[in-house]
Design a protein around this motif. Structure first.
Motif, PDB file in Angstrom:
ATOM      1  N   LEU A   7       0.838  -1.200   0.000  1.00  0.00           N
ATOM      2  CA  LEU A   7       0.000   0.000   0.000  1.00  0.00           C
ATOM      3  C   LEU A   7       0.870   1.244   0.000  1.00  0.00           C
ATOM      4  O   LEU A   7       1.830   1.339   0.763  1.00  0.00           O
ATOM      5  N   SER A   9       0.370   5.668  -0.311  1.00  0.00           N
ATOM      6  CA  SER A   9      -0.547   6.794  -0.428  1.00  0.00           C
ATOM      7  C   SER A   9       0.182   8.086  -0.103  1.00  0.00           C
ATOM      8  O   SER A   9       1.209   8.087   0.573  1.00  0.00           O
ATOM      9  N   VAL A  28      -3.967   6.929  -3.703  1.00  0.00           N
ATOM     10  CA  VAL A  28      -3.810   5.645  -3.013  1.00  0.00           C
ATOM     11  C   VAL A  28      -3.533   4.551  -4.046  1.00  0.00           C
ATOM     12  O   VAL A  28      -4.161   4.516  -5.101  1.00  0.00           O
ATOM     13  N   ARG A  30      -3.282   0.354  -3.924  1.00  0.00           N
ATOM     14  CA  ARG A  30      -3.335  -0.918  -3.197  1.00  0.00           C
ATOM     15  C   ARG A  30      -2.845  -1.997  -4.136  1.00  0.00           C
ATOM     16  O   ARG A  30      -3.411  -2.219  -5.203  1.00  0.00           O
ATOM     17  N   PHE A  40      -7.556  -4.374   3.478  1.00  0.00           N
ATOM     18  CA  PHE A  40      -7.440  -2.969   3.083  1.00  0.00           C
ATOM     19  C   PHE A  40      -8.630  -2.175   3.609  1.00  0.00           C
ATOM     20  O   PHE A  40      -8.465  -1.122   4.215  1.00  0.00           O
ATOM     21  N   TYR A  44      -7.201  -0.032   6.708  1.00  0.00           N
ATOM     22  CA  TYR A  44      -6.676   1.202   6.128  1.00  0.00           C
ATOM     23  C   TYR A  44      -7.773   2.155   5.665  1.00  0.00           C
ATOM     24  O   TYR A  44      -7.771   3.327   6.037  1.00  0.00           O
TER      25      TYR A  44
END
Length: 171
Positions: A7, A9, A28, A30, A40, A44
């Protein structure tokens, strides 16, 4: 947020003058194979959206490659959950056309979510081969504009030389 090989961001806040609401812009990514969609969403996305929901009176734009196909939201629980988390917090998707074209099926893996609703927002995908995904864009007119944004012509050369981002937000 950053989790190695899972991940990435980045978020910024633009301080707007003259009592206009500030703007929070986030990107973002993923990774599809190392971070499970449910993990996720739970670990998150939910905390991120909860934190952003406390930012009252701010324009929020979150773009990214979420690697969840919105076309299959009714068939895939984690994608449905992802879309529910975003929309129940007034973050609506602006991209409705496929962002990755495949021989088997097209997908909407990338999107730009926003809480700034305006019928004059212009969104779409660039059909140039920068990556295996189409680059998406959103043009948000300023609040004091009573007209559509001026027509802009994007060329492959313009994108390659001035914008090497996967997704772009254009204000």
């Amino acid at each position: 947020m950053y989790v190695s090989k899972a991940l990435e961001s980045c978020f910024i806040e633009i301080i707007n003058p003259n009592w206009q609401p500030n703007t929070i812009i986030g990107v973002v990514y993923r990774h599809s194979s190392t971070l499970k969609p449910h993990d996720f969403n739970k670990n998150y996305l939910t905390p991120l959206v909860a934190k952003l929901s406390k930012e009252c009176n701010k324009n929020i734009h979150i773009s990214g490659d979420f690697n969840m196909d919105l076309i299959k939201a009714s068939e895939h629980d984690a994608t449905s959950e992802f879309l529910d988390i975003m929309t129940t917090n007034f973050l609506l998707p602006t991209i409705s056309l496929p962002t990755k074209i495949n021989k088997k099926h097209d997908t909407i893996l990338d999107n730009i979510f926003t809480n700034k609703l305006n019928p004059n927002i212009v969104t779409g995908n660039f059909t140039v081969e920068i990556s295996d995904h189409l680059s998406s864009f959103a043009i948000f007119p300023k609040d004091n504009q009573n007209h559509l944004p001026k027509k802009t012509i994007f060329t492959k050369e313009t994108l390659e030389t001035t914008n090497k981002m996967h997704l772009c937000l254009i204000f």
